[in-house]
Motif scaffolding. Structure first.
Motif, PDB file in Angstrom:
ATOM      1  N   PHE A  65       7.204   0.679 -10.382  1.00 34.77           N
ATOM      2  CA  PHE A  65       8.373   0.275  -9.596  1.00 34.77           C
ATOM      3  C   PHE A  65       7.991   0.176  -8.113  1.00 34.77           C
ATOM      4  O   PHE A  65       7.491   1.138  -7.543  1.00 34.77           O
ATOM      5  N   GLY A  66       8.157  -0.995  -7.535  1.00 33.08           N
ATOM      6  CA  GLY A  66       7.857  -1.171  -6.106  1.00 33.08           C
ATOM      7  C   GLY A  66       6.511  -1.800  -5.820  1.00 33.08           C
ATOM      8  O   GLY A  66       6.265  -2.243  -4.694  1.00 33.08           O
ATOM      9  N   ALA A  67       5.624  -1.854  -6.806  1.00 29.89           N
ATOM     10  CA  ALA A  67       4.298  -2.433  -6.560  1.00 29.89           C
ATOM     11  C   ALA A  67       4.393  -3.939  -6.337  1.00 29.89           C
ATOM     12  O   ALA A  67       5.241  -4.609  -6.921  1.00 29.89           O
ATOM     13  N   ALA A  68       3.522  -4.452  -5.462  1.00 28.85           N
ATOM     14  CA  ALA A  68       3.450  -5.897  -5.246  1.00 28.85           C
ATOM     15  C   ALA A  68       2.399  -6.469  -6.179  1.00 28.85           C
ATOM     16  O   ALA A  68       1.266  -5.973  -6.220  1.00 28.85           O
ATOM     17  N   CYS A  98       2.068   1.067  -5.522  1.00 29.47           N
ATOM     18  CA  CYS A  98       3.233   1.803  -5.045  1.00 29.47           C
ATOM     19  C   CYS A  98       3.344   3.083  -5.865  1.00 29.47           C
ATOM     20  O   CYS A  98       3.729   3.054  -7.035  1.00 29.47           O
ATOM     21  N   ASP A  99       2.955   4.184  -5.258  1.00 26.13           N
ATOM     22  CA  ASP A  99       2.915   5.471  -5.961  1.00 26.13           C
ATOM     23  C   ASP A  99       4.347   5.974  -6.203  1.00 26.13           C
ATOM     24  O   ASP A  99       5.066   6.282  -5.252  1.00 26.13           O
ATOM     25  N   PHE A 103       7.094   7.055  -3.353  1.00 27.60           N
ATOM     26  CA  PHE A 103       8.033   5.982  -2.971  1.00 27.60           C
ATOM     27  C   PHE A 103       9.463   6.530  -2.899  1.00 27.60           C
ATOM     28  O   PHE A 103       9.968   7.072  -3.873  1.00 27.60           O
ATOM     29  N   PRO A 104      10.116   6.397  -1.735  1.00 25.36           N
ATOM     30  CA  PRO A 104      11.456   6.979  -1.581  1.00 25.36           C
ATOM     31  C   PRO A 104      12.524   6.337  -2.466  1.00 25.36           C
ATOM     32  O   PRO A 104      13.499   6.988  -2.817  1.00 25.36           O
ATOM     33  N   LEU A 105      12.352   5.054  -2.811  1.00 21.64           N
ATOM     34  CA  LEU A 105      13.373   4.411  -3.649  1.00 21.64           C
ATOM     35  C   LEU A 105      13.141   4.755  -5.118  1.00 21.64           C
ATOM     36  O   LEU A 105      12.014   4.947  -5.547  1.00 21.64           O
TER      37      LEU A 105
END
Ligand code: 4AD
Ligand code: MG
Length: 478
Positions: A65-68, A98-99, A103-105
């Motif tokens: 989640f969040g990785a590009a 995105c670790d 990652f805050p989200l």
């Protein structure tokens, strides 16, 4: 094919059967097989189907989640029910890891308050994606509207030596060392030695300069940042906000109201036409949020209905004096439900009164005109009664004041008299007064608070959620 295609274009299905490259951020990864990918071009994700049996497990682990990521694959009709088309990935490349531990989200609903503290990342949520696409559309529509009408976009200064509204709530601009500014003989800070050779501030409005432009170009508008150092910690105020200020020669107050109403309807209609999906998404968001509330507190209309309603109805126009009568006689006032009771003529209206008129009494947008001169600015045109001025405020449901404007006082004598009465320094505004000396004419204008418009169109409840990086008392992060 290495040229990246945006997800909005892919989802039309027109490229089915071809090889495409798509890049974005991972919104979800299910069963080691289905990636929901988003690139901000639309709220909808594209589904990427991963051939996990033939993919390196080390790579699969990095699809978080969040990785590009960048994907090459074939566009095919989807077998699943959630989407028309999907991409069968042949190559997946991780562009930025995105670790999930850091990652805050989170891939779940997070509160707006929490996201406000993470404003650098909140663009990545569906809600903020929709808000900022809508903000962009509305800004574009503002320029389109005025351009189609032959208005000239005029850039008025951000640093100014005058206090346009006489409000006195400005941010000082100086290059002095705050510890030891130079002093004059009287022991006061000597602004003659400052960068501009005088005391300067950030502008609260481009109106006065806008009027100068209108006295030659006929119709101008400004659209820029404005700054107010008022300590208002409300859901409707920012210390830095964007304002649209048209100014029209040969316009009276009625022309002014007609233009303002036409403009608001144009902007709302434009957003409905061009960002329907975003508005539908935000409508659903609001419905979900309202489910938490007791029935009585829920809105009678959905966001979509509210916007359509605005387009379908004439705004109610009435004078301040008529409004005061309505408010004074209202049950709300008699039962002392207002925090500030309406005692009589002359009082400034609070937002509770404005919202009562719009939401309870007329149940539609309202334009109030002809306010008492003492609660309005010096430049508004004095009426025959000598008590009221040709002001107009437009009040919107859920927002209160969205537009403030007036017909301007073009008569030199009346204007200088008002300046004297209100303590506005005539020497500082010599250039403004010159327009009344040389070829003065009837003219009018107004200011639309851009964030208040975005608030209305997105149905959001807090103005800090419709500007990328809000500036408010004790708030200047990012
Ligand atoms: O009513 P205001 O103060 O009017 C003017 O500045 C005039 N010079 C406009 C003109 O006639 N050219 O501000 C205009 C609008 C308000 O109706 C409101 O929508 C918005 O600007 N506004 C704010 N928006 C966010 N934060 C604030 N602190 C705001 N103050 C005003
Ligand atoms: Mg106002």
């Amino acid at each position: 094919m290495s040229h990246r295609i945006k997800i909005k274009a892919l989802l039309t299905g027109e490229l089915t059967g071809t090889e495409v490259t798509v890049k974005g951020w991972v919104r979800a990864f299910r069963q080691n097989r289905f990636i929901a990918l988003n690139d901000g071009s639309t709220n909808n994700n594209i589904q990427i189907v991963v051939d996990f049996e033939n993919t390196d497990p080390a790579l699969l682990k990095r699809i978080t989640f969040g990785a590009a990521i960048s994907v090459i694959g074939e566009m095919v009709p989807s077998l699943g029910s959630g989407q028309k088309v999907e991409v069968n990935a042949t190559t997946i490349e991780i562009l930025g890891d995105c670790d999930p531990e850091e990652f805050p989200l989170q891939p779940k609903k997070q509160t707006l308050e929490f996201l406000r503290e993470k404003a650098h990342l909140r663009f990545r949520t569906s809600t903020f994606g929709s808000i900022f696409r809508l903000r962009n559309t509305l800004a574009f529509a503002v320029h389109k509207f005025f351009n189609e009408k032959g208005f000239v976009y005029l850039h008025t200064p951000i640093i100014t030596a005058s206090d346009a509204e006489g409000a006195g709530e400005m941010f000082r601009v100086t290059t002095f060392d705050a510890q030891k500014p130079p002093l004059n003989d009287a022991g006061e800070v000597d602004y003659k030695q400052d960068f501009f050779g005088k005391a300067t501030n950030l502008t609260v409005s481009g109106q006065l300069e806008g009027e100068l432009g209108a006295m030659a170009l006929s119709d101008i508008y400004t659209f820029g940042p404005t700054f107010r150092a008022e300590n208002s910690n409300t859901t409707r105020h920012l210390a830095e906000f964007w304002m649209i200020e048209p100014e029209m020669a040969f316009y009276d107050l009625n022309d002014n109201m007609d233009l303002a109403e036409e403009m608001l309807k144009y902007l709302i209609a434009y957003a409905l036409e061009h960002n329907r999906e975003d508005i539908e998404f935000l409508t659903q968001r609001l419905l979900d949020e309202e489910k938490q509330k007791p029935q009585a507190e829920r809105s009678e209309m959905t966001l979509l209905d509210k916007l359509q309603f605005c387009l379908d109805n004439d705004f109610q126009r009435l004078t301040y004096t008529e409004a005061i009568e309505i408010l004074k006689d209202s049950n709300h006032n008699k039962k002392k439900k207002f925090q500030y009771l309406i005692e009589g003529w002359g009082a400034d209206l609070q937002s509770e009164h404005e919202r009562y008129l719009v939401e309870k009494h007329f149940k539609k947008p309202v334009i109030l005109t002809d306010y008492p001169k003492d609660i309005k600015s010096f430049y508004m045109r004095l009426n025959e009664d000598d008590k009221t001025v040709r002001a107009m405020d437009i009040l919107f449901p859920g927002i209160g004041e969205i537009i403030g404007g007036s017909q301007r006082e073009e008569r030199y004598d009346k204007l200088t008299q008002r300046m004297d009465e209100m303590g506005v320094p005539k020497d500082e505004l010599w250039w403004y007064l010159d327009t009344r000396r040389f070829g003065a004419c009837e003219h009018a204008g107004f200011g639309l608070g851009f964030e208040r418009l975005v608030l209305f169109v997105t149905g959001m409840g807090n103005i800090r959620d419709v500007i990328p990086f809000p500036r408010a008392p004790k708030t200047a992060e990012f």
